[in-house]
Motif scaffolding. Structure first.
Motif, PDB file in Angstrom:
ATOM      1  N   GLU A 321       0.895  -1.258   0.068  1.00 42.64           N
ATOM      2  CA  GLU A 321       0.095   0.058  -0.146  1.00 42.64           C
ATOM      3  C   GLU A 321       0.770   1.146  -0.007  1.00 42.64           C
ATOM      4  N   LYS A 322       1.784   1.361   0.687  1.00 44.92           N
ATOM      5  CA  LYS A 322       2.534   2.560   1.062  1.00 44.92           C
ATOM      6  C   LYS A 322       4.352   2.464   0.745  1.00 44.92           C
ATOM      7  N   HIS A 323       4.754   2.721   2.217  1.00 43.73           N
ATOM      8  CA  HIS A 323       6.226   2.999   1.865  1.00 43.73           C
ATOM      9  C   HIS A 323       7.137   2.077   2.483  1.00 43.73           C
ATOM     10  N   GLY A 324       8.158   1.836   2.024  1.00 50.91           N
ATOM     11  CA  GLY A 324       8.994   0.652   2.605  1.00 50.91           C
ATOM     12  C   GLY A 324       9.611   1.076   4.057  1.00 50.91           C
ATOM     13  N   ILE A 325       9.969   2.524   4.099  1.00 54.17           N
ATOM     14  CA  ILE A 325      10.490   2.767   5.454  1.00 54.17           C
ATOM     15  C   ILE A 325       9.910   4.262   5.591  1.00 54.17           C
ATOM     16  N   ILE A 326       9.292   4.385   6.880  1.00 53.76           N
ATOM     17  CA  ILE A 326       8.923   5.779   7.174  1.00 53.76           C
ATOM     18  C   ILE A 326       8.962   6.100   8.412  1.00 53.76           C
ATOM     19  N   VAL A 327       9.366   7.421   8.881  1.00 51.35           N
ATOM     20  CA  VAL A 327       9.220   7.713  10.432  1.00 51.35           C
ATOM     21  C   VAL A 327       8.375   9.033  10.276  1.00 51.35           C
ATOM     22  N   SER A 328       7.619   8.990  11.242  1.00 52.33           N
ATOM     23  CA  SER A 328       6.462   9.953  11.113  1.00 52.33           C
ATOM     24  C   SER A 328       6.212  10.506  12.478  1.00 52.33           C
ATOM     25  N   ARG A 329       5.840  11.785  12.590  1.00 47.91           N
ATOM     26  CA  ARG A 329       5.420  12.566  13.754  1.00 47.91           C
ATOM     27  C   ARG A 329       6.471  12.522  14.897  1.00 47.91           C
ATOM     28  N   GLU A 330       7.291  13.451  14.716  1.00 51.63           N
ATOM     29  CA  GLU A 330       8.424  13.816  15.710  1.00 51.63           C
ATOM     30  C   GLU A 330       9.171  12.633  16.264  1.00 51.63           C
ATOM     31  N   VAL A 331       9.617  11.974  15.101  1.00 54.59           N
ATOM     32  CA  VAL A 331      10.612  10.894  15.276  1.00 54.59           C
ATOM     33  C   VAL A 331      12.091  11.550  15.151  1.00 54.59           C
ATOM     34  N   ASN A 332      12.717  11.590  16.094  1.00 58.82           N
ATOM     35  CA  ASN A 332      13.788  12.644  16.202  1.00 58.82           C
ATOM     36  C   ASN A 332      15.252  12.022  16.593  1.00 58.82           C
ATOM     37  N   ASP A 333      16.095  12.546  16.105  1.00 59.83           N
ATOM     38  CA  ASP A 333      17.645  12.220  16.682  1.00 59.83           C
ATOM     39  C   ASP A 333      17.875  10.781  16.263  1.00 59.83           C
ATOM     40  N   SER A 334      17.568  10.386  15.025  1.00 58.76           N
ATOM     41  CA  SER A 334      17.659   8.872  14.702  1.00 58.76           C
ATOM     42  C   SER A 334      18.564   8.685  13.227  1.00 58.76           C
ATOM     43  N   TRP A 335      19.061   7.648  13.173  1.00 56.99           N
ATOM     44  CA  TRP A 335      19.458   7.141  11.865  1.00 56.99           C
ATOM     45  C   TRP A 335      18.917   6.117  11.108  1.00 56.99           C
ATOM     46  N   ILE A 336      18.867   6.500   9.810  1.00 60.70           N
ATOM     47  CA  ILE A 336      18.591   5.535   8.989  1.00 60.70           C
ATOM     48  C   ILE A 336      19.756   5.368   7.664  1.00 60.70           C
ATOM     49  N   PHE A 337      20.375   4.305   7.687  1.00 56.31           N
ATOM     50  CA  PHE A 337      21.647   4.407   7.036  1.00 56.31           C
ATOM     51  C   PHE A 337      21.671   2.857   6.461  1.00 56.31           C
ATOM     52  N   ASN A 338      22.433   2.871   5.476  1.00 54.55           N
ATOM     53  CA  ASN A 338      22.884   1.409   4.639  1.00 54.55           C
ATOM     54  C   ASN A 338      21.761   0.592   4.379  1.00 54.55           C
ATOM     55  N   ASN A 339      20.272   1.165   4.219  1.00 61.68           N
ATOM     56  CA  ASN A 339      19.348   0.196   3.983  1.00 61.68           C
ATOM     57  C   ASN A 339      19.020   0.201   2.427  1.00 61.68           C
ATOM     58  N   ARG A 340      18.146  -1.063   2.031  1.00 60.62           N
ATOM     59  CA  ARG A 340      17.771  -0.870   0.541  1.00 60.62           C
ATOM     60  C   ARG A 340      16.220  -0.915   0.660  1.00 60.62           C
ATOM     61  N   SER A 341      15.736  -0.013  -0.086  1.00 62.52           N
ATOM     62  CA  SER A 341      14.106  -0.096  -0.085  1.00 62.52           C
ATOM     63  C   SER A 341      13.555   0.148  -1.779  1.00 62.52           C
ATOM     64  N   TYR A 342      13.014  -1.102  -1.977  1.00 64.80           N
ATOM     65  CA  TYR A 342      12.629  -1.058  -3.685  1.00 64.80           C
ATOM     66  C   TYR A 342      11.433  -1.635  -3.823  1.00 64.80           C
ATOM     67  N   GLU A 343      11.024  -1.321  -4.830  1.00 64.69           N
ATOM     68  CA  GLU A 343       9.455  -1.975  -5.361  1.00 64.69           C
ATOM     69  C   GLU A 343       8.696  -1.688  -4.267  1.00 64.69           C
ATOM     70  N   ASN A 344       8.482  -0.765  -3.845  1.00 68.04           N
ATOM     71  CA  ASN A 344       7.308  -0.605  -2.781  1.00 68.04           C
ATOM     72  C   ASN A 344       6.278   0.237  -3.558  1.00 68.04           C
ATOM     73  N   THR A 345       4.800   0.374  -3.192  1.00 65.15           N
ATOM     74  CA  THR A 345       3.953   0.912  -3.928  1.00 65.15           C
ATOM     75  C   THR A 345       4.181   2.415  -4.026  1.00 65.15           C
ATOM     76  N   LEU A 346       4.693   3.104  -2.759  1.00 70.79           N
ATOM     77  CA  LEU A 346       5.038   4.696  -3.002  1.00 70.79           C
ATOM     78  C   LEU A 346       6.368   4.805  -2.858  1.00 70.79           C
ATOM     79  N   SER A 347       6.744   5.442  -1.422  1.00 72.48           N
ATOM     80  CA  SER A 347       8.076   5.914  -1.579  1.00 72.48           C
ATOM     81  C   SER A 347       9.120   4.781  -0.783  1.00 72.48           C
ATOM     82  N   GLY A 348      10.547   4.582  -1.271  1.00 72.20           N
ATOM     83  CA  GLY A 348      11.484   3.934  -0.533  1.00 72.20           C
ATOM     84  C   GLY A 348      11.693   4.386   1.062  1.00 72.20           C
TER      85      GLY A 348
END
Length: 524
Positions: A321-348
């Motif tokens: 339906e939507k995204h491979g990886i999402i952080v939403s609503r004041e998800v702060n001070d975090s690290w998103i690295f060295n991931n692969r996100s592909y062939e999802n219906t919306l964004s990676g």
């Protein structure tokens, strides 16, 4: 590597256009403010490059997060107890029994006054459960394969360890089983599966809203899922999304007074889940080396006020339906690295709704149905060294977000633009503007990186408060019709090219009204 082969092909295709570097691929847009006939005017100037140059972000060390380290955290003494209790009146279950409709679900599935299995006072395994409970509630159907026919609650101060001796823990959908962690939970070298006893198979998703078992960990808990396969959990009801790590609700928090929950999910597979992962007000959660495959709504979805998350070396694909990886609503001070996100219906990858001070680095996002990386209403974030290619829309999109740094990113052969920055008025939309406010404020710093062969152009920025550019390599889009320089900035094309390409200098773009304000301020 697919990207290397595609990049080589793109380079060959683009050699004839090398002399047209930037000239045809820099697409700026300046949109008129509401009620105005003319677009705002901008001034292009040169600025020193040195203040724009920063060191690569220091990423967290992943070496502490191993199966051995997780195993060392298991405390096997004292032995715990297993008891049956009614579900009604239990604080850990209020979320799932409040209101007639949710309580009716368990009455219907259990065929009696709803009960749950409570693990209390120490360390328990599935062997202990099978020895302590009637087979109609919990049964070893084959060696190492267990079926749970009641909810299981790990109480505060207790530990449930599901280890390699367990081939599969199956949660019965027909009987309404689910798993609640209110203490410590270790799922290691095993499987956890939503199971249809009627069909004698994994309870694959069939219909939105239909009950399926789930796992939820409450405030103050620790959850470890290591080298395991978790399948077909979750449905639409609150805190029942699949694998969730969540603080108690605001109504329960004054009673429970728990610290933020945490956990490690490492080197595991999550498939056919409603959400592959969800958290709420969780701190210091580590998601490392997992695969999120063919999940329904999201692969990975940390939410409200979660902090200091590490989301690294995961693969998320096939989200329906939507995204491979999402952080939403004041998800702060975090690290998103060295991931692969592909062939999802919306964004990676998406950073959304006032999520700030995050680093999104060295990810590979491709063949997604929308953007490679999307930043919505979330300023003060850094995107470094990401590779976005063959996405249906933009490589990187930034909306209503100030002070976003785009450093050393590669955007190749995306369906629209390599980088698209814009503002949007969200008044009049279904958005809750008290819960999720926004400002139509956009400012970008784009340093280094390459924008190559994107269908509509390299970069477009709509109504920015400022744009800083330095050392960005841009090549022709695949379609000449995609070339465009729009609005008030069209007349500055030659100056931008001269400063950025010929003189190798940094460029600052400011609206004239903001420039005038700065000049007045300097004189005061």
């Amino acid at each position: 590597m697919e990207l290397d082969a595609m990049y080589s092909h793109t380079r060959n295709r683009q050699r004839w256009a090398a002399g047209l570097l930037l000239a045809g691929s820099l697409a700026w847009a300046a949109v008129a403010a509401a009620g105005e006939d003319a677009a705002p005017a901008y001034q292009v100037s040169s600025i020193p490059a040195e203040p724009l140059l920063i060191e690569p972000p220091k990423l967290p060390d992943l070496s502490p997060y191993t199966a051995e380290a997780a195993n060392a955290r298991i405390v096997r003494k004292p032995t715990g107890s297993v008891v049956l209790k009614r579900m009604i009146g239990q604080n850990q279950l209020v979320e799932f029994t409040g209101g007639d409709e949710r309580l009716r679900e368990w009455v219907k599935r259990q065929g009696e006054m709803p009960q749950a299995v409570f693990i209390e006072g120490g360390y328990v395994t599935l062997t202990d459960l099978a020895r302590s409970l009637p087979k109609k509630y919990f049964e070893e159907t084959e060696p190492g394969i267990y079926i749970a026919r009641l909810p299981i609650v790990v109480s505060q101060g207790a530990t449930l360890h599901i280890g390699a001796e367990t081939r599969d823990l199956r949660l019965s959908s027909e009987r309404g089983a689910f798993l609640i962690n209110d203490g410590k939970l270790f799922i290691m070298d095993t499987r956890l599966t939503a199971w249809s006893e009627k069909e004698n198979q994994q309870d694959w998703f069939k219909k939105k809203g239909k009950f399926r078992p789930f796992l939820n960990a409450w405030g103050g808990t620790e959850t470890y899922i290591v080298n395991s396969v978790v399948s077909s959990l979750g449905y639409t009801a609150s805190k029942s999304y699949g694998v969730s790590i969540s603080q108690y609700s605001p109504a329960m928090h004054p009673t429970m007074q728990r610290d933020h929950p945490s956990g490690w999910l490492i080197d595991s597979m999550f498939d056919d889940m409603w959400y592959g992962f969800y958290c709420y007000e969780a701190y210091d959660v580590v998601l490392k080396g997992n695969t999120y495959r063919n999940n329904l709504v999201y692969g990975i979805d940390p939410h409200d006020r979660s902090r200091r998350l590490i989301i690294a070396e995961n693969t998320a694909y096939g989200t329906r339906e939507k995204h491979g990886i999402i952080v939403s609503r004041e998800v702060n001070d975090s690290w998103i690295f060295n991931n692969r996100s592909y062939e999802n219906t919306l964004s990676g990858i998406v950073v959304d709704r006032s999520s700030v001070n995050n680093v999104v680095a060295n990810n590979e996002v491709y063949r997604n149905g929308s953007d490679g990386i999307t930043i919505y209403e979330s300023g003060d974030n850094l995107l470094w060294g990401n590779r976005a290619f063959n996405n249906a829309r933009h490589g990187i999109r930034v909306r209503n977000s100030a002070n976003v740094g785009l450093y050393e990113n590669l955007a190749v052969a995306n369906g629209l633009l390599g980088i698209y920055g814009h503002v949007k008025d969200l008044n009049g939309t279904p958005r809750d503007l008290i819960l999720d406010p926004f400002d139509m404020n956009l400012s970008l710093t784009v340093v280094g990186g390459r924008l190559i062969g994107n269908e509509s152009g390299a970069i477009s920025v709509v109504s920015p408060q400022s744009v800083k550019l330095y050392g960005v390599e841009m090549l022709m889009p695949t379609q000449p019709s995609g070339i465009g320089i729009f609005g008030a900035l069209a007349k500055e094309q030659s100056r931008i090219i001269d400063l950025l390409v010929r003189q190798k200098r940094a460029v600052l773009v400011l609206p004239l009204d903001k420039l005038a304000q700065l000049q007045v301020s300097d004189k005061q």
